[in-house]
Structure formats: structure tokens, C-alpha cells
Design a protein around this motif. Structure first.
Motif, PDB file in Angstrom:
ATOM      1  N   PHE A   1       0.868  -1.187   0.000  1.00 25.43           N
ATOM      2  CA  PHE A   1       0.000   0.000   0.000  1.00 25.43           C
ATOM      3  C   PHE A   1       0.900   1.232   0.000  1.00 25.43           C
ATOM      4  O   PHE A   1       1.872   1.292   0.755  1.00 25.43           O
ATOM      5  N   PHE A   2       0.587   2.191  -0.848  1.00 25.52           N
ATOM      6  CA  PHE A   2       1.452   3.367  -0.984  1.00 25.52           C
ATOM      7  C   PHE A   2       0.581   4.574  -1.332  1.00 25.52           C
ATOM      8  O   PHE A   2      -0.580   4.405  -1.740  1.00 25.52           O
ATOM      9  N   PRO A   3       1.114   5.772  -1.187  1.00 29.00           N
ATOM     10  CA  PRO A   3       0.294   6.960  -1.483  1.00 29.00           C
ATOM     11  C   PRO A   3      -0.159   6.935  -2.947  1.00 29.00           C
ATOM     12  O   PRO A   3       0.673   6.886  -3.849  1.00 29.00           O
ATOM     13  N   GLY A   4      -1.468   6.939  -3.135  1.00 30.98           N
ATOM     14  CA  GLY A   4      -2.002   6.964  -4.492  1.00 30.98           C
ATOM     15  C   GLY A   4      -2.417   5.614  -5.022  1.00 30.98           C
ATOM     16  O   GLY A   4      -2.959   5.527  -6.127  1.00 30.98           O
ATOM     17  N   GLY A   5      -2.184   4.536  -4.253  1.00 34.35           N
ATOM     18  CA  GLY A   5      -2.590   3.233  -4.775  1.00 34.35           C
ATOM     19  C   GLY A   5      -2.120   2.073  -3.935  1.00 34.35           C
ATOM     20  O   GLY A   5      -1.728   2.237  -2.773  1.00 34.35           O
ATOM     21  N   ASP A   6      -2.182   0.893  -4.517  1.00 36.20           N
ATOM     22  CA  ASP A   6      -1.764  -0.335  -3.860  1.00 36.20           C
ATOM     23  C   ASP A   6      -1.498  -1.360  -4.956  1.00 36.20           C
ATOM     24  O   ASP A   6      -1.777  -1.112  -6.135  1.00 36.20           O
ATOM     25  N   ILE A   7      -0.979  -2.523  -4.559  1.00 36.69           N
ATOM     26  CA  ILE A   7      -0.617  -3.537  -5.554  1.00 36.69           C
ATOM     27  C   ILE A   7      -1.838  -3.992  -6.366  1.00 36.69           C
ATOM     28  O   ILE A   7      -1.696  -4.416  -7.521  1.00 36.69           O
ATOM     29  N   GLY A   8      -3.028  -3.853  -5.789  1.00 41.29           N
ATOM     30  CA  GLY A   8      -4.225  -4.295  -6.498  1.00 41.29           C
ATOM     31  C   GLY A   8      -4.532  -3.446  -7.721  1.00 41.29           C
ATOM     32  O   GLY A   8      -4.562  -3.950  -8.851  1.00 41.29           O
ATOM     33  N   CYS A   9      -4.735  -2.137  -7.511  1.00 34.80           N
ATOM     34  CA  CYS A   9      -5.041  -1.295  -8.677  1.00 34.80           C
ATOM     35  C   CYS A   9      -3.846  -1.219  -9.612  1.00 34.80           C
ATOM     36  O   CYS A   9      -3.998  -1.187 -10.839  1.00 34.80           O
TER      37      CYS A   9
ATOM     38  N   GLU B   1       3.084  15.233   0.419  1.00 34.50           N
ATOM     39  CA  GLU B   1       3.102  13.803   0.093  1.00 34.50           C
ATOM     40  C   GLU B   1       3.056  13.640  -1.422  1.00 34.50           C
ATOM     41  O   GLU B   1       2.231  14.258  -2.095  1.00 34.50           O
ATOM     42  N   ILE B   2       3.957  12.840  -1.933  1.00 31.79           N
ATOM     43  CA  ILE B   2       4.002  12.603  -3.377  1.00 31.79           C
ATOM     44  C   ILE B   2       3.210  11.326  -3.668  1.00 31.79           C
ATOM     45  O   ILE B   2       3.463  10.283  -3.072  1.00 31.79           O
ATOM     46  N   HIS B   3       2.231  11.452  -4.583  1.00 22.90           N
ATOM     47  CA  HIS B   3       1.374  10.315  -4.906  1.00 22.90           C
ATOM     48  C   HIS B   3       1.855   9.612  -6.163  1.00 22.90           C
ATOM     49  O   HIS B   3       2.307  10.249  -7.106  1.00 22.90           O
ATOM     50  N   SER B   4       1.725   8.281  -6.152  1.00 27.42           N
ATOM     51  CA  SER B   4       1.966   7.513  -7.373  1.00 27.42           C
ATOM     52  C   SER B   4       1.017   7.997  -8.462  1.00 27.42           C
ATOM     53  O   SER B   4      -0.116   8.393  -8.184  1.00 27.42           O
ATOM     54  N   ASP B   5       1.474   7.938  -9.705  1.00 28.53           N
ATOM     55  CA  ASP B   5       0.613   8.320 -10.827  1.00 28.53           C
ATOM     56  C   ASP B   5      -0.153   7.132 -11.404  1.00 28.53           C
ATOM     57  O   ASP B   5      -0.708   7.230 -12.498  1.00 28.53           O
ATOM     58  N   THR B   6      -0.186   6.007 -10.677  1.00 33.82           N
ATOM     59  CA  THR B   6      -0.807   4.790 -11.230  1.00 33.82           C
ATOM     60  C   THR B   6      -2.191   5.082 -11.826  1.00 33.82           C
ATOM     61  O   THR B   6      -3.060   5.653 -11.164  1.00 33.82           O
TER      62      THR B   6
ATOM     63  N   HIS C   1       5.718   7.939  -9.512  1.00 31.18           N
ATOM     64  CA  HIS C   1       5.484   6.634  -8.887  1.00 31.18           C
ATOM     65  C   HIS C   1       6.695   6.192  -8.053  1.00 31.18           C
ATOM     66  O   HIS C   1       6.569   5.862  -6.881  1.00 31.18           O
ATOM     67  N   GLY C   2       7.849   6.220  -8.666  1.00 27.21           N
ATOM     68  CA  GLY C   2       9.040   5.730  -7.971  1.00 27.21           C
ATOM     69  C   GLY C   2       9.336   6.520  -6.706  1.00 27.21           C
ATOM     70  O   GLY C   2       9.669   5.942  -5.661  1.00 27.21           O
ATOM     71  N   VAL C   3       9.200   7.825  -6.782  1.00 26.68           N
ATOM     72  CA  VAL C   3       9.480   8.659  -5.611  1.00 26.68           C
ATOM     73  C   VAL C   3       8.444   8.411  -4.518  1.00 26.68           C
ATOM     74  O   VAL C   3       8.775   8.368  -3.330  1.00 26.68           O
ATOM     75  N   SER C   4       7.191   8.206  -4.922  1.00 28.07           N
ATOM     76  CA  SER C   4       6.144   7.901  -3.950  1.00 28.07           C
ATOM     77  C   SER C   4       6.473   6.618  -3.185  1.00 28.07           C
ATOM     78  O   SER C   4       6.364   6.555  -1.957  1.00 28.07           O
ATOM     79  N   ILE C   5       6.876   5.581  -3.910  1.00 28.61           N
ATOM     80  CA  ILE C   5       7.197   4.301  -3.272  1.00 28.61           C
ATOM     81  C   ILE C   5       8.386   4.452  -2.341  1.00 28.61           C
ATOM     82  O   ILE C   5       8.382   3.982  -1.202  1.00 28.61           O
ATOM     83  N   LEU C   6       9.419   5.113  -2.838  1.00 27.00           N
ATOM     84  CA  LEU C   6      10.631   5.220  -2.042  1.00 27.00           C
ATOM     85  C   LEU C   6      10.391   6.043  -0.777  1.00 27.00           C
ATOM     86  O   LEU C   6      10.879   5.699   0.301  1.00 27.00           O
ATOM     87  N   SER C   7       9.595   7.100  -0.906  1.00 21.83           N
ATOM     88  CA  SER C   7       9.370   7.931   0.282  1.00 21.83           C
ATOM     89  C   SER C   7       8.563   7.155   1.319  1.00 21.83           C
ATOM     90  O   SER C   7       8.808   7.255   2.515  1.00 21.83           O
ATOM     91  N   LYS C   8       7.635   6.327   0.852  1.00 19.81           N
ATOM     92  CA  LYS C   8       6.858   5.491   1.771  1.00 19.81           C
ATOM     93  C   LYS C   8       7.763   4.428   2.414  1.00 19.81           C
ATOM     94  O   LYS C   8       7.700   4.176   3.619  1.00 19.81           O
ATOM     95  N   ARG C   9       8.612   3.822   1.576  1.00 22.71           N
ATOM     96  CA  ARG C   9       9.460   2.731   2.052  1.00 22.71           C
ATOM     97  C   ARG C   9      10.447   3.222   3.095  1.00 22.71           C
ATOM     98  O   ARG C   9      10.730   2.560   4.077  1.00 22.71           O
ATOM     99  N   GLU C  10      10.958   4.417   2.858  1.00 24.99           N
ATOM    100  CA  GLU C  10      11.986   4.945   3.759  1.00 24.99           C
ATOM    101  C   GLU C  10      11.381   5.842   4.829  1.00 24.99           C
ATOM    102  O   GLU C  10      12.116   6.465   5.583  1.00 24.99           O
ATOM    103  N   ASN C  11      10.053   5.922   4.874  1.00 26.48           N
ATOM    104  CA  ASN C  11       9.390   6.789   5.855  1.00 26.48           C
ATOM    105  C   ASN C  11       9.931   8.203   5.837  1.00 26.48           C
ATOM    106  O   ASN C  11      10.233   8.776   6.885  1.00 26.48           O
TER     107      ASN C  11
END
Lengths: 347, 347
Positions: free
Chosen positions: A74-82, A203-208, A187-197
Motif C-alpha cells: 500500500f502506498f500513497p495513491g494506490g496499492d498492488i491491487g489497482c 506527500e508525493i502520490h503515485s501516478d498509477t 510513482h518511484g518517488v512515492s514508493i521510495l518515500s513510503k518505504r523509507e518513511n
């Protein structure tokens, strides 16, 4: 209606997936009924066979598959499902095709919370419904704790290519224009910022996003498009290198023309990332004859998912198939393939 | 021909998969070129796009997907590679369809030996070639050591259903005959004996095989077939229960009619397994009108993959959808769904 097969319903709030859910018996049937069919409800899935039956329009079809192993789920702007729905819809659409149907294969780690699984599958169902592309068949496997990582989802899609459309990575020609449908690296920055807290102020959202509707508008307006590709893993730089290699051409792009959000740019600088290599999940690159580029750009900008589109460069002759970039300082540098791993498990 | 992208070839004998092979850049492109394209060589895969383009025959298509997480990856009679090809071909064929194309998604654990990966992909290529069903598109992801288990392979297939054929799990009718195409339990016992290092005097081989050619002969000879299904996870018992539930009928089978190899029977006794619940990967169940059963049986027996076919029982009316078995001792017992996990990661 009660189902004699399942006297007790799954505890979707506190329960977890166990090995029996992957064994193919009663527990598997219950997981399918109470989690997957409940969230992905459609007539084809309800056929209940090991395959879905349908009658596609006659003509050329495309097929594409994509495994999703993103972490976190789960990440800002989405999740593995969508993401797993958008990713494969986009790969199908990048042939200029109208996506028709999706399949989904789940590999779930023992102990995974049913609550999270339900959220993910509901997100898939909503994404599929919003896109008008149903998930018509699927499969579920369970692996022991420590042999997987939460859930992996492999989706496969088929779509139909409109008559007269011929889009392929080997069709870029010197003189063609190169366009991108919006800002890169989100997308990549959103994931990395979430992963590294990292907790950036903004907040940067994934563009998914599913791009098939944008693509439909593009091919209707400019059927002469030569190439479409979504710059996911490896980012814009790697995708341009793939296309240059496949078409046997070079590319010349201008840094100042590439859209990038200020906060993404700042985050990349902080993290030591080159945004050209950061993954996108809701953007596409288009290559078309130069004399159609302005018309294509106008079409893209008129679509909500392409409002920040830009012409970023041109295809050139180059026997070495280099991608070169004119930098903001008036210099020029070679933008090479991503060599190693920049961001693992980004999609 | 040397490829400027890859100055050094992969060391396929001593090398391993690392995270860079999943990052989407140069290393991913090299893995695809030197492992996947080398082994799966076909014109559609060589298109080199994120999707494959083809023109299927007009008519009804089916789509099916199956994840493969079998452990161990190599077993007597096969490996995860050929299994992942056969498994999805069979799911497509069980609609009476002729399989056309496959996709393959790989999720590989960091550190996995390239040598093993090459063996697996070559096995896929050989199985696909032997079946005449090419793997036309694919995807590769890599997860960190300890977040996967060697390799997982999700295959998806599409196929075309001949005109006039209507086969579905909900079409079994009271009075229909139930047939099985050969001995049951071989696959599951083979995996378990390998996993537990049992070393039986007679090595038991998995029955993994592509059944589409057998199915083509069956539907040509008896187009009135009502149901086809391959009894994989959960075995014959679970598959019959699925069909009984889906069709709203009961089933009556006779133990003495069910083909089982003496060594499989002995191994099951030793291991405390009921062979009715043990997975098969090269067998099918067929249900057809009683007056066509002998003709269908003769057709099946005339095919190398159906030479030990048998009529094992009949569909009956039963509002509770029970599967009942007349035992060798003249008694009768209910053959219920597999409740928990008998053999995890059997496919």
C-alpha cells in the motif's frame, strides 16, 4: 444464501491466509467465493470454470502479462491491487489496442491478513470496473511463511487493435517527434518515500492510472502514431533506449522540455536519484511523424491523464542508437540504459 | 553477433540472478535476450514489445491462468517449466478449446542459479514446441533473497473453441457417464517421494502432460461432451465435488473402476494418503451422455495419453450434491471435498 460447503464464513477482519487456502479443496473454494468473487463480481468470472469463455471482436489481438511484486503493498495513491490492473491494461494499450479482459494469478504468503487481501482485491475490482476491463479468470496459490512476501499478483490482458493501427517499438523513424504524457518520476518517488518513511512536507502520490482511454483518443486523432510505451521500471531513459535500439535509431531530447514536478525533482536530488530512471505507472511515451506532433499533443492535453503532455525531442539517425540529452546548461550528455538496480521492487 | 548493449555475456554456468536482473534496465534486457529469447525462440516473442500481436481465428475464445509454486522445482518426470506449460494448456483445453498462445510471468528469488533458470526455461520451450503452443510474451521480476523461493511461474493461455462445442462444469446431467483418462495420483506421489527422499524401489514419475491433443480427438468424436476438467490440486475427489456442486447434481462412482498404479497405491498406503485427493497433471475427467460413453471411451483409449481410460461412474440426482463411492467391499461412502491441505505446493 448459505452455502452448504462453508458452514462458517471466513473471518475477514481477523483471519489470515493459511496453507489450506492454496490446497485446492474446500478452503480454496471458500477463499475464492468470499474474497475474490465477492470483489471482482462479473458474469464471466461467475462461470466458475478453470477458464473464461467469451467472443472477442474479429481482428488483431494483443496479449501482455506483468508480475507485480511491489513493496510496500500500500502506498500513497494506490496499492498492488489497482497497480496490477493498470499495469497490464497499459501494456495492452501500448499497442494502440482496446483492452478487453484480464486474468489474475495470486501467490500469497501464509499468514497474510485476510483484511489486507480483501482491500487489495477490492481495489483491483474497482480499478477494473472503472476501466471497463473485467477480471474474468484467476488462480490462487499459497506458499509457506518466509517463502513469499505478502502477495504477488500476475495479471494478463488481451485487447483488440483497431483496423489501420500499426504501433510497435521498431517503427520510430528519423525526424519523428517524441512526446511524453506528463510529469515523470512520481510513482518511484512515492514508493521510495513510503518505504523509507521520509515524510516529505508534500506527500508525493503515485501516478498509477489506466491509460487506455487516453490511447483510444490518441489513435483516433493520429492513427499514424509509430510507437507507444509506458516508461515503468527503468524510467523514461531506459524506455527511450529500448525504443532506439529496437528501431535502430538515435534520439535527441531536451531536458528543459521534460515535465517533472518540483517536489519530485527535490526528492530525487535529496535521494541522489536521476528522475530520468525513476519508474512511472500512469505515463506514456509516444513517437509520431513530426508533422502530426502538434495535433497529437493537443489531443493528449485535452485528456485528463495527458494535460501536462509535452514534446520532448526527436528521433535522429544514429548507428549506435544513443539517446542524447541537451541539458539545461546548454551542454549535451548521453542518457544510457539503467545499468544496475536503482529501485528494487518498484512495481 | 555481438550486441553493444551487453559487452560481457552472462555466465550461465556459474552465475546467479541478482536484483539488477529485475530492475528493467540493461541487466533485465540481457537476461531476456540470453535466457528467455534464446530458449523460447518464436516470431511473436521476437517482436520485442511489451505485448504480442496476433490474429486469432474468429469465434469463441477462452482464457485461463495458473500460478506454479511447486517444490521441488525438479522432480521425476518433469520440472516447474514444463509443468507451467502443460498446466495452462490443460486449463484452456478443458473448455474443448484448441490452445493458441501462452504468456509467462517469472518471479525469481535473488541468488537463483542461472544454470537452473536456463534448464527450466528450456524445458518450457520444449514443452511449448512439442504442444505447438508458443510462449509469445512474458515478464520477469526479481525479489530479495528470502522473499521468494527459487522461481514462481504464472502462465496464461488463450484458445479457440470449435463451433458447436459447449463444455462447462455446470452441464452435468443425471444419467451422464463419468470417465477418467488414466491412473490417478501419479503426480502428487512423485512430488512427495522426491520431497521426502523416500527412494521407492520403483521411481514414480509425474504424469505431467499437455492434454489438448487428446481433447481435440474427444470433441471431434463426441461433440456432445458436457464437462471436462483436469483433477489437479485436490485430486479426483475434489474435482468431482466441484462439478457436482456447479451442476447441482450428485455423483456415484465405483472404486474398483478407478485406475491406479500398484506402486502409487502402495506409496499412498505407506504415506497415509487417499489417492482420490492426490494431484494429477496429465489426466482429465469427462462427463457425457450415457449413450455416447462407450464411443468416447474407445476414442480416449486410442490416444497415447488416454490408453488407460475408464468409465468410473454416473451422474445422479441429489439435492445435496454428494459424491458417493461404492467401495471394493460392497459398501458405500461419501467422498467429500478436500477439507484442509493434503500436499502443499504440489503444482
Amino acid at each position: 444464501m448459505t452455502d452448504r460447503r462453508f458452514p462458517l464464513r471466513l473471518d475477514l477482519k481477523r483471519g489470515t491466509v493459511d496453507m489450506s487456502h492454496g490446497a485446492g479443496g474446500r478452503a480454496t473454494a471458500q477463499l475464492i467465493a468470499e474474497v475474490f468473487q465477492a470483489a471482482l463480481d462479473n458474469g464471466l468470472l461467475a462461470q466458475g470454470n478453470d477458464q473464461a469463455l467469451f467472443s472477442p471482436p474479429a481482428g488483431r489481438l494483443v496479449m501482455s502479462t506483468d508480475g507485480h511484486v511491489i513493496s510496500p503493498l500500500f502506498f500513497p495513491g494506490g496499492d498492488i491491487g489497482c497497480l496490477s490492473v493498470h499495469g497490464t491494461i497499459n501494456d495492452v494499450a501500448m499497442a494502440g489496442a482496446r483492452p478487453l479482459y484480464l486474468s489474475a494469478g495470486f501467490i500469497i504468503e501464509e499468514g497474510f491478513p485476510l483484511d489486507d487481501l480483501v482491500r487489495i482485491v477490492q481495489s483491483m475490482g474497482e480499478a477494473a470496473k472503472a476501466a471497463g476491463v473485467p477480471i474474468v479468470t484467476g488462480d490462487t496459490k499459497v506458499v509457506e511463511r518466509g517463502k513469499g512476501d505478502g502477495v504477488f499478483i500476475t495479471t494478463t490482458g488481451i485487447g483488440v487493435v483497431p483496423d489501420g493501427i500499426q504501433i510497435s517499438g521498431d517503427l520510430a523513424r528519423p525526424g519523428d517527434a517524441i512526446l511524453v504524457s506528463g510529469s515523470i518520476g512520481d510513482h518511484g518517488v512515492s514508493i521510495l518515500s513510503k518505504r523509507e518513511n521520509l515524510g516529505f512536507a508534500t506527500e508525493i502520490h503515485s501516478d498509477t492510472a489506466a491509460l487506455h482511454d487516453l490511447v483510444a483518443a490518441m489513435v483516433a486523432s493520429v492513427p499514424e502514431i509509430h510507437c507507444l510505451r509506458d516508461p515503468t521500471r527503468g524510467g523514461l531513459a531506459t524506455t527511450l533506449n529500448e525504443l532506439a535500439f529496437q528501431s535502430g535509431v538515435g534520439m535527441q531530447i531536451r531536458e528543459e522540455c521534460i515535465p517533472i514536478k518540483a517536489e519530485v525533482s527535490a526528492a530525487c536530488e535529496l535521494l541522489g536519484l536521476d528522475p530520468l530512471y525513476v519508474a512511472n505507472e500512469g505515463k506514456l511515451i509516444a513517437i509520431c511523424p513530426a508533422d502530426r506532433a502538434e495535433h497529437l499533443l493537443a489531443t493528449m492535453r485535452a485528456h485528463p491523464l495527458g494535460s501536462e503532455s509535452a514534446i520532448i525531442g526527436a528521433v535522429v539517425e544514429d548507428d549506435l542508437h544513443f539517446v542524447q540529452m541537451e541539458t539545461g546548461f546548454g551542454g549535451s550528455r548521453i542518457v544510457d540504459w539503467l545499468a544496475g538496480e536503482q529501485l528494487p521492487r518498484i512495481c
